[in-house]
Design a protein around this motif. Structure first.
Motif, short mmCIF file in Angstrom:
data_model
loop_
_atom_site.label_atom_id
_atom_site.label_comp_id
_atom_site.label_asym_id
_atom_site.label_seq_id
_atom_site.Cartn_x
_atom_site.Cartn_y
_atom_site.Cartn_z
N SER A 88 -3.72 10.19 3.51
CA SER A 88 -2.96 9.10 2.89
C SER A 88 -2.28 9.46 1.58
O SER A 88 -2.47 8.82 0.55
N SER B 105 0.70 8.86 1.31
CA SER B 105 1.63 7.74 1.12
C SER B 105 1.02 6.65 0.23
O SER B 105 1.69 6.15 -0.67
N GLU C 200 4.98 -0.41 1.92
CA GLU C 200 4.89 0.47 3.09
C GLU C 200 5.32 -0.28 4.37
O GLU C 200 6.04 0.27 5.20
MG MG Z 1 0.33 7.32 5.19
#
Ligand code: MG
Ligand code: ADP
Length: 370
Positions: free
Chosen positions: A118, A120, A152
């Motif tokens: 992760s 992001s 996101e």
């Molecule tokens: Mg991600």
């Protein structure tokens, strides 16, 4: 200041010719137990890892700069690049009625990209904390996590749950975070692996998660059908006794979800009691359930878990959605290298991709650098 924060600061100075007003950073995460429970309104137990994304920010023109990609991008429109994450966070803040105004930022990170750790959420969380401080909003970690998820989902266009952003913003060093995906309540759980002489070994099998989308959607809809058949809102509300009213795939998928939720809660009790043996057994049980009932494991993930067992690891399991990606094991501190060596050899013999390894202890969540 951490090295990665120093790198973001240096990039800002080089790019914009002055010191940033602040530097914020946020970690990636692994999920310790509680897999495929989030979309069933259940429980997850992630912890933050020692790899982070740092954002150096200040007021002024100049847009966004990535030290890793050595690339500048304007604040402006979505362009399907890395810049969409910081843009998305600013967009989500404005959409929620917070006046962000002009800012510029330089980013640097060391969370492996697209490995399931992760990165992001790390880039979103670091941006969110940086903007919160720069603009003086005084939002809570939970508020920021919700804005990051909004970024996101609504800006980047990836339909993720709340776990990653919660973990990146709310975790503390030496702890895991119990998240109730229905109420969105979160609670810190002690996980002082260092004191116990343990660490988390992560094996990235580097398997392209090709079947991930179809497999994931299929599991989700089977769970919805099972819940409907039982007359409950979601499988969170199903009990073990209810399972005998199901059959076929609905039975096996629901059996995983019901047993996994129970395992998360038992794992939390185990950690509170400092019982890593029990915690580890629950990890192995989670893996078996994901492999046999939920059918989302791969030969690579199974091979790593069996190797870890052979090494005497107290616990190991696949982490993330499965169909490739990462597995974790609880190992004595410093032993990841040994497992890695043997694992590389076994993977090579079986014609698997060469895996990547990391060793972590539960790390701090998003912070302003000092
Ligand atoms: Mg991600
Ligand atoms: P994951 O979250 O599993 O690592 P994602 O595909 O969700 O994978 O997010 C990865 C993306 O996040 C990268 O392609 C990049 O756009 C962005 N990103 C992550 N870390 C950085 C970084 N250090 N600098 C710039 N962009 C980053």
């Amino acid at each position: 200041m951490r090295e990665i924060e120093e790198k973001a600061r240096g990039a800002y100075v080089e790019r914009f010719g002055e010191e940033p007003q602040l530097v914020a950073s946020a970690p990636g995460r692994v999920n310790l137990i509680g897999e495929h429970t989030d979309y069933n309104d259940g429980f997850v137990l992630p912890c933050a890892i020692g790899r982070r994304v740092a954002v150096a920010a200040g007021r002024g023109e100049g847009g966004l700069y990535s030290a890793d990609f050595e690339e500048a991008r304007p604040l402006g429109e979505k362009d399907s690049s890395w810049a969409d994450y910081p843009r998305g966070v600013a967009w989500a803040m404005v959409e929620a009625g917070h006046e962000v105004g002009a800012f510029r930022a330089a980013l640097a990170g060391n969370v492996p990209l697209g490995s399931g750790l992760s990165s992001s959420a790390a880039i979103e969380a670091a941006t969110a904390l940086a903007l919160d401080e720069l603009c003086g909003f005084g939002l809570t970690g939970k508020d920021l996590a919700v804005l990051c998820q909004r970024a996101e989902n609504g800006f980047v266009g990836v339909n993720s749950g709340i776990m990653d952003q919660y973990a990146s913003l709310l975790c503390e060093a030496g702890t895991a975070l119990l998240v109730d995906c229905r109420s969105l309540e979160a609670e810190s759980v002690p996980l002082d692996l260092e004191a116990a002489g343990l660490a988390l070994a992560v094996c990235d099998t580097r398997v392209e998660r090709g079947l991930a989308d179809t497999g994931y959607n299929d599991r989700r809809s089977t769970c919805e059908r099972a819940a409907r058949a039982l007359g409950v809102e979601s499988l969170r509300d199903a009990a073990e006794e209810d399972l005998e009213r199901l059959s076929g795939e609905e039975l096996s998928r629901a059996r995983h979800v019901v047993s996994e939720n129970a395992r998360v809660l038992e794992a939390v009790e185990a950690l509170r009691a400092g019982d890593f043996e029990l915690f580890g057994r629950l990890m192995y049980a989670s893996h078996a359930s994901l492999r046999d009932d939920y059918e989302v494991s791969t030969p690579e993930l199974d091979a790593f878990v069996e190797l870890a067992r052979g090494f005497g690891a107290p616990g190991a399991r696949l982490t993330g959605a499965g169909f490739g990606g990462c597995a974790i094991a609880l190992v004595p501190t410093g032993e990841t290298g040994q497992i890695a060596k043997e694992c590389r050899q076994v993977f090579d013999e079986r014609g698997f991709e060469e895996p990547a390894f990391y060793e972590f202890v539960p790390a701090a969540g998003a912070e302003l650098a000092r």
